[in-house]
Design a protein around this motif. Structure first.
Motif, PDB file in Angstrom:
ATOM      1  N   ILE A 136      -3.358   2.118   1.597  1.00 52.29           N
ATOM      2  CA  ILE A 136      -3.721   1.102   2.101  1.00 52.29           C
ATOM      3  C   ILE A 136      -4.073   0.806   3.437  1.00 52.29           C
ATOM      4  O   ILE A 136      -4.880   0.540   4.575  1.00 52.29           O
ATOM      5  CB  ILE A 136      -5.310   0.195   1.152  1.00 52.29           C
ATOM      6  CG1 ILE A 136      -6.342  -0.385   1.841  1.00 52.29           C
ATOM      7  CG2 ILE A 136      -3.374  -0.304   0.364  1.00 52.29           C
ATOM      8  CD1 ILE A 136      -7.127   0.502   2.255  1.00 52.29           C
ATOM      9  N   LEU A 137      -3.020  -0.104   3.919  1.00 47.40           N
ATOM     10  CA  LEU A 137      -2.459   0.030   4.546  1.00 47.40           C
ATOM     11  C   LEU A 137      -2.194   0.537   6.411  1.00 47.40           C
ATOM     12  O   LEU A 137      -2.885   0.099   7.460  1.00 47.40           O
ATOM     13  CB  LEU A 137      -1.286  -1.129   4.799  1.00 47.40           C
ATOM     14  CG  LEU A 137      -0.372  -2.150   3.845  1.00 47.40           C
ATOM     15  CD1 LEU A 137       0.218  -2.510   3.401  1.00 47.40           C
ATOM     16  CD2 LEU A 137      -1.655  -3.368   4.091  1.00 47.40           C
ATOM     17  N   GLU A 163      -5.175  11.938   3.062  1.00 46.52           N
ATOM     18  CA  GLU A 163      -6.363  12.674   2.223  1.00 46.52           C
ATOM     19  C   GLU A 163      -5.350  13.552   1.114  1.00 46.52           C
ATOM     20  O   GLU A 163      -6.147  13.253  -0.265  1.00 46.52           O
ATOM     21  CB  GLU A 163      -7.434  13.055   2.902  1.00 46.52           C
ATOM     22  CG  GLU A 163      -8.654  12.277   3.495  1.00 46.52           C
ATOM     23  CD  GLU A 163      -9.171  11.590   2.187  1.00 46.52           C
ATOM     24  OE1 GLU A 163      -9.613  12.150   1.903  1.00 46.52           O
ATOM     25  OE2 GLU A 163      -9.778  10.828   3.162  1.00 46.52           O
ATOM     26  N   ASP A 164      -4.197  14.160   1.697  1.00 46.23           N
ATOM     27  CA  ASP A 164      -3.889  14.570   0.816  1.00 46.23           C
ATOM     28  C   ASP A 164      -3.209  14.129   0.210  1.00 46.23           C
ATOM     29  O   ASP A 164      -2.882  14.520  -1.613  1.00 46.23           O
ATOM     30  CB  ASP A 164      -2.934  15.734   1.687  1.00 46.23           C
ATOM     31  CG  ASP A 164      -3.457  17.208   2.309  1.00 46.23           C
ATOM     32  OD1 ASP A 164      -4.719  17.094   1.724  1.00 46.23           O
ATOM     33  OD2 ASP A 164      -3.007  17.312   3.225  1.00 46.23           O
ATOM     34  N   TYR A 165      -2.074  12.664   0.239  1.00 46.10           N
ATOM     35  CA  TYR A 165      -1.352  12.006  -0.907  1.00 46.10           C
ATOM     36  C   TYR A 165      -2.972  12.256  -1.704  1.00 46.10           C
ATOM     37  O   TYR A 165      -1.792  11.181  -3.029  1.00 46.10           O
ATOM     38  CB  TYR A 165      -0.772  11.179   0.263  1.00 46.10           C
ATOM     39  CG  TYR A 165      -0.034  10.084  -0.472  1.00 46.10           C
ATOM     40  CD1 TYR A 165       1.007  10.344  -0.907  1.00 46.10           C
ATOM     41  CD2 TYR A 165      -0.477   9.205  -1.575  1.00 46.10           C
ATOM     42  CE1 TYR A 165       1.396   9.508  -2.168  1.00 46.10           C
ATOM     43  CE2 TYR A 165      -0.378   8.010  -1.791  1.00 46.10           C
ATOM     44  CZ  TYR A 165       1.161   8.156  -2.155  1.00 46.10           C
ATOM     45  OH  TYR A 165       2.228   7.076  -2.772  1.00 46.10           O
ATOM     46  N   PHE A 166      -3.429  11.099  -0.978  1.00 43.79           N
ATOM     47  CA  PHE A 166      -4.485  10.684  -2.106  1.00 43.79           C
ATOM     48  C   PHE A 166      -5.160  11.581  -3.063  1.00 43.79           C
ATOM     49  O   PHE A 166      -4.949  10.968  -4.488  1.00 43.79           O
ATOM     50  CB  PHE A 166      -5.882  10.330  -1.875  1.00 43.79           C
ATOM     51  CG  PHE A 166      -6.654   9.316  -2.452  1.00 43.79           C
ATOM     52  CD1 PHE A 166      -6.957   8.001  -2.769  1.00 43.79           C
ATOM     53  CD2 PHE A 166      -8.452  10.367  -2.938  1.00 43.79           C
ATOM     54  CE1 PHE A 166      -7.836   7.810  -3.828  1.00 43.79           C
ATOM     55  CE2 PHE A 166      -8.563   9.518  -3.878  1.00 43.79           C
ATOM     56  CZ  PHE A 166      -8.592   8.132  -4.631  1.00 43.79           C
ATOM     57  N   VAL A 180      -3.363   1.549  -6.539  1.00 41.27           N
ATOM     58  CA  VAL A 180      -4.245   1.701  -4.758  1.00 41.27           C
ATOM     59  C   VAL A 180      -5.154   0.178  -5.069  1.00 41.27           C
ATOM     60  O   VAL A 180      -5.197  -0.425  -4.654  1.00 41.27           O
ATOM     61  CB  VAL A 180      -4.216   2.903  -4.726  1.00 41.27           C
ATOM     62  CG1 VAL A 180      -5.020   2.930  -3.496  1.00 41.27           C
ATOM     63  CG2 VAL A 180      -3.326   3.172  -4.743  1.00 41.27           C
ATOM     64  N   LEU A 181      -5.721   0.600  -6.074  1.00 39.37           N
ATOM     65  CA  LEU A 181      -6.908   0.019  -6.103  1.00 39.37           C
ATOM     66  C   LEU A 181      -7.019  -1.648  -5.738  1.00 39.37           C
ATOM     67  O   LEU A 181      -7.382  -2.357  -5.794  1.00 39.37           O
ATOM     68  CB  LEU A 181      -7.718  -0.120  -7.291  1.00 39.37           C
ATOM     69  CG  LEU A 181      -9.036  -0.988  -7.951  1.00 39.37           C
ATOM     70  CD1 LEU A 181      -9.601   0.259  -8.741  1.00 39.37           C
ATOM     71  CD2 LEU A 181      -8.473  -2.400  -8.886  1.00 39.37           C
ATOM     72  N   ARG A 202     -13.505   4.414  -4.226  1.00 37.31           N
ATOM     73  CA  ARG A 202     -12.731   6.491  -4.819  1.00 37.31           C
ATOM     74  C   ARG A 202     -12.001   5.766  -5.575  1.00 37.31           C
ATOM     75  O   ARG A 202     -11.787   6.673  -6.646  1.00 37.31           O
ATOM     76  CB  ARG A 202     -12.357   6.935  -3.799  1.00 37.31           C
ATOM     77  CG  ARG A 202     -12.513   6.926  -2.282  1.00 37.31           C
ATOM     78  CD  ARG A 202     -12.337   7.672  -1.110  1.00 37.31           C
ATOM     79  NE  ARG A 202     -12.022   8.761  -1.251  1.00 37.31           N
ATOM     80  CZ  ARG A 202     -11.213   9.751  -0.137  1.00 37.31           C
ATOM     81  NH1 ARG A 202     -10.703   9.132   0.764  1.00 37.31           N
ATOM     82  NH2 ARG A 202     -10.269  11.041  -1.138  1.00 37.31           N
ATOM     83  N   CYS A 203     -11.403   4.382  -5.854  1.00 36.36           N
ATOM     84  CA  CYS A 203     -10.091   4.602  -6.513  1.00 36.36           C
ATOM     85  C   CYS A 203     -11.341   4.281  -8.150  1.00 36.36           C
ATOM     86  O   CYS A 203     -10.853   5.222  -9.561  1.00 36.36           O
ATOM     87  CB  CYS A 203      -9.330   3.383  -6.723  1.00 36.36           C
ATOM     88  SG  CYS A 203      -7.937   3.683  -5.365  1.00 36.36           S
TER      89      CYS A 203
END
Length: 461
Positions: A136-137, A163-166, A180-181, A202-203
């Motif tokens: 997020i940073l 995006e790919d990592y998420f 992440v949340l 999204r999380c």
């Protein structure tokens, strides 16, 4: 393509002038990213980036045959960079470096120097290592620094990497998603809260449909302050315009865990992010029977449903209902209260209003009783003063008469005058009230209250 060191290339350090090497050392003496910041196994295997920003800058200088030409200062640290790659990707730096080659940046609250470094490294076309804690940073730094591409047909590499990592690393593991949340929640309320809220939602969507995620993440949502929860609800409203089942479940869970802690205005603001027409029939039925929701919201939902039904019948077709969210994990059923009709709901509202009116009447009566008690106390003081005045006058008159008549006749006259004086005082109508008004203890009473005050005077006497 593999990037080799100066020694491997057989190049000696003749790129920089000696007088500039000291400035270079001053800018980079405290800058060193750990090996985990770049060159992660998750990155492309054909690149092996240096482990420091200085190494990346030096490699670029060797490859392009140019020296760093701008200085960027961030939180008491100095970075000597090349202008071309940073202004190609970074709109913020492009504006700031138009008229100056030496600039200072004040990062918004929540962003770190490490996040800034990772974005700058990506401007040099080098891979960076993302983690659940820095995702997020980096995402917030990308938005704040306005990372884009001059060629609108090409998606910025860093955006694609995030995006790919998420999807590949975060969405596939509930523990990482929760991490992440929680990282996103730390940035709420600040200057970079917009990307934090978006990634948080999204999380939530991922966790709601994940097998084995459990309900642990719900505690992180219900622990949010009401202002942050409002931002989350509005983001969910915008992302899922045609299906508000998940939004309703989360809002209801939040209201349940904040019972008695939210104002009616706060509850209404949360509820009105829900579009009732975007709920599945089972959840709509739960909504109209839910005692946690504001009554006004429930009544409006029922009336809108009736209007929609009449409209559908008029046009001979049923309303289009948005598809219900079907996560792979079965959701725990919501416990619905006993069914209530609209008449029962309105009757409950009438009883609440009647109770409030009765409570207001009791408070008004209590205030009137207190006022009467104060007035009675004033009357008592008035009567005492009047009695003292009457006795003094009677004794003075008797004394004068006794002095004139003397003996037994004087004593008889004294007794007779004293009795007559008391009779005149207490038997004359309104005598006490008139005397009280003369002494300023009470004012003129309304006509409806004079009889009560006269009676009170007699009772006190």
């Amino acid at each position: 393509m593999e990037v080799r060191t100066w020694q491997e290339l057989g190049v000696v350090d003749t790129i920089y002038e000696e007088d500039q090497e000291e400035d270079e050392e001053a800018c980079f003496n405290s800058l060193s990213l750990s090996s985990s910041a770049v060159g992660s196994p998750n990155n492309r295997s054909d690149l092996s980036p240096p482990s420091t920003l200085r190494g990346i800058v030096e490699a670029w200088s060797r490859e392009k045959g140019c020296r760093p030409d701008v200085i960027v200062r961030v939180q008491d640290q100095c970075f000597r960079l090349h202008k071309d790659p940073v202004i190609h990707w970074c709109g913020y730096l492009k504006r700031r470096l138009t008229d100056s080659s030496d600039m200072t940046i004040e990062l918004p609250l929540g962003l770190t120097t490490d996040a800034f470094l990772l974005v700058i490294i990506s401007c040099y076309n080098k891979d960076i290592s993302l983690t659940p804690s820095n995702l997020i940073l980096v995402r917030a730094a990308v938005q704040w620094l306005e990372i884009s591409n001059n060629d609108s047909s090409t998606t910025p590499f860093l955006t694609t990497l995030i995006e790919d990592y998420f999807f590949q690393e975060v969405a596939t593991e509930s523990a990482r998603t929760i991490e992440v949340l929680r990282s996103c929640a730390k940035l709420f309320g600040g200057e970079v809260s917009t990307p934090a809220v978006a990634l948080f939602v999204r999380c939530v969507e991922v966790l709601a449909g994940s097998v084995g995620a459990g309900d642990e993440w719900l505690d992180d949502v219900t622990a949010l302050p009401v202002e942050d929860m409002q931002a989350v609800a509005e983001e969910m409203h915008e992302r899922s315009l045609h299906d508000h089942d998940l939004l309703y479940r989360i809002v209801d869970h939040y209201l349940e865990n904040h019972e008695g802690k939210l104002s009616e205005e706060d509850k209404a603001r949360l509820c009105y992010t829900i579009t009732c027409a975007s709920l599945s029939p089972p959840l709509f039925m739960h909504l109209v029977q839910n005692p946690r929701l504001p009554l006004r919201f429930i009544v409006q939902a029922m009336l809108l449903d009736q209007l929609q039904s009449h409209h559908s019948l008029f046009h001979h077709h049923q309303p289009i209902i948005a598809p219900q969210l079907k996560p792979s994990q079965p959701q725990q059923p919501l416990t619905a209260p006993p069914a209530q009709t609209l008449g029962a709901i309105l009757q409950r509202d009438a009883l609440l209003r009647q109770s409030a009116h009765l409570r207001a009447s009791m408070e008004a009566t209590s205030f009137r009783i207190e006022s009467l008690e104060r007035e009675m106390a004033g009357l008592k003081r008035c009567l005492r003063r009047s009695e003292d005045t009457a006795l003094s006058q009677s004794f003075r008159t008797v004394s004068e008469s006794t002095a004139k008549s003397g003996g037994v006749e004087g004593k008889a006259f004294f007794g007779t005058r004293l009795v007559r004086g008391f009779k005149r005082f207490f038997m004359k109508g309104g005598g006490a009230s008139a005397e009280c008004r003369r002494l300023g203890v009470i004012g003129d009473a309304p006509a409806g209250h004079r009889r009560n005050r006269s009676l009170s005077s007699v009772e006190i006497a």
